[in-house]
Structures are given as structure tokens and as C-alpha cells.
Design a protein around this motif. Structure first.
Motif, short mmCIF file in Angstrom:
data_model
loop_
_atom_site.label_atom_id
_atom_site.label_comp_id
_atom_site.label_asym_id
_atom_site.label_seq_id
_atom_site.Cartn_x
_atom_site.Cartn_y
_atom_site.Cartn_z
N ALA A 101 1.07 -9.46 -1.42
CA ALA A 101 0.53 -9.06 -0.13
C ALA A 101 -0.79 -8.33 -0.34
O ALA A 101 -0.97 -7.63 -1.34
CB ALA A 101 1.53 -8.15 0.58
N ASN A 102 -1.71 -8.54 0.57
CA ASN A 102 -2.97 -7.80 0.55
C ASN A 102 -3.50 -7.68 1.97
O ASN A 102 -2.92 -8.24 2.90
CB ASN A 102 -3.99 -8.46 -0.39
CG ASN A 102 -4.38 -9.85 0.04
OD1 ASN A 102 -4.55 -10.13 1.22
ND2 ASN A 102 -4.54 -10.74 -0.91
N ASP A 103 -4.57 -6.94 2.14
CA ASP A 103 -5.19 -6.79 3.46
C ASP A 103 -6.15 -7.94 3.70
O ASP A 103 -6.90 -8.33 2.80
CB ASP A 103 -5.96 -5.48 3.54
CG ASP A 103 -5.05 -4.27 3.53
OD1 ASP A 103 -3.98 -4.34 4.14
OD2 ASP A 103 -5.43 -3.24 2.95
N SER A 104 -6.13 -8.45 4.93
CA SER A 104 -7.05 -9.50 5.33
C SER A 104 -7.49 -9.23 6.77
O SER A 104 -6.86 -8.45 7.48
CB SER A 104 -6.39 -10.88 5.25
OG SER A 104 -6.02 -11.16 3.92
N ILE A 105 -8.53 -9.90 7.19
CA ILE A 105 -9.08 -9.69 8.53
C ILE A 105 -8.69 -10.85 9.42
O ILE A 105 -8.92 -12.01 9.08
CB ILE A 105 -10.60 -9.51 8.45
CG1 ILE A 105 -10.91 -8.25 7.62
CG2 ILE A 105 -11.20 -9.41 9.85
CD1 ILE A 105 -12.34 -8.09 7.22
N GLY A 106 -8.08 -10.52 10.56
CA GLY A 106 -7.65 -11.52 11.53
C GLY A 106 -8.43 -11.40 12.82
O GLY A 106 -9.28 -10.52 12.99
#
Length: 171
Positions: A101-106
Motif C-alpha cells: 500500500a502507498n499514497d496516491s492521488i485520486g
């Protein structure tokens, strides 16, 4: 909202001012209308939640927050950060290595400020390779220019080091 409001982002849309905020911490993106008396929350439910963003290429989402709102071509666009898994698992020496899991931009968008549609295939900015030391992109700021979009963001790695990033796309 668990007594927590953060990451405010205000925008003018259809002759009104709207405030988007992180409710939780990282428990979703809420929306309020701003007028002379202050801000009035428009719903008890977030416009973006962890369960709401799980789609074909984005799964096991646990956190959502850090909204950034912009209006272009009479469309209200709200970018946000979500923590989850995107893409597929890697194969290392013929053995599946589950993606971290990681941070992403939606992105969600609306033409009326009431119904928001998700970007159809998951994150709009994400690293999809199975890099164990990379924690992703978060806290977007977006400029929509005639030549395309520019997204500035914070990127982090497992050591705790954070750096600014810039991504550009052409139309």
C-alpha cells in the motif's frame, strides 16, 4: 469526523463558495457551503471515502484526505490523497510479491456540486511498480493549463524522507 477537520480547500463554483476538508484524520473528504454566517456541511457522509474509491486498479484503500479543488470547463474537480494498493502484484523468481500500500492521488468530479463521479480507473497520479521503499504521492496541488495539467505533490520513501514532486501531462 471524530473531532478532526484538516486540509481545507475552498473554490468558487456556480456562484457559491465550497469548502472541501479532510474529516477524520484521513477519514474521507467532506464538503461545506460557505456563506456570510460561516460554513454549513452539506452531508453527514463524505463525498470521498475509502470504500468509495476502490475500483479496478485501486484496492484495499484505508485512508482518504488532503483535498484540493479546482474548477475548469464548468466542472468541479476535487483531487485527494488515498492510501491503498494499485496495479498488480509483482513476480519475483516465479513467486508473487504482493504490492505494498502507498499514497496516491485520486480525483472526483461534478457538474452540479451534488453528484461526484470518480476518475474511472483509479488514481490519476500513482507509481504502480512494486518498489518496497517508495511510499507514494500525496497532498496534490493542481494547475490546469492550456498545454495540460501540472500536479505538484509530496513524495516520501520508507526512510521518512519527503520531497516535492512535479508531474505534467499534455492534452
Amino acid at each position: 469526523e471524530n473531532d478532526f477537520i484538516g486540509s481545507p480547500a475552498a473554490v468558487r463554483f456556480h456562484d457559491a463558495t465550497y469548502l472541501f476538508y479532510e474529516g477524520g484524520p484521513r477519514g474521507g473528504v467532506g464538503m461545506a457551503r460557505v456563506d456570510d454566517g460561516g460554513a454549513t456541511r452539506l452531508s453527514d457522509r463524505p463525498i470521498v471515502s475509502a470504500s468509495g474509491v476502490e475500483q479496478l486498479f485501486w484496492r484495499d484503500v484505508t485512508e482518504v484526505g488532503a483535498p484540493y479543488a479546482v474548477v475548469a470547463d464548468d466542472i468541479l474537480r476535487v483531487y485527494f490523497t488515498a492510501r491503498g494498493v494499485e496495479g498488480s502484484d509483482a513476480i519475483v523468481d516465479d513467486v508473487a510479491a504482493p504490492a505494498d500500500a502507498n499514497d496516491s492521488i485520486g480525483l472526483v468530479a461534478s457538474v452540479d456540486g451534488k453528484q461526484f463521479l470518480h476518475y474511472p480507473s483509479g488514481p490519476v497520479l500513482a507509481r504502480v511498480t512494486n518498489l518496497r521503499t517508495y511510499l507514494g504521492e500525496r497532498e496534490a496541488s493542481v494547475r490546469l493549463l492550456p498545454a495540460g495539467a501540472e500536479i505538484t505533490f509530496v513524495s516520501a520513501d520508507a526512510s521518512g524522507k519527503s520531497v516535492s514532486g512535479l508531474a505534467r501531462s499534455s492534452r
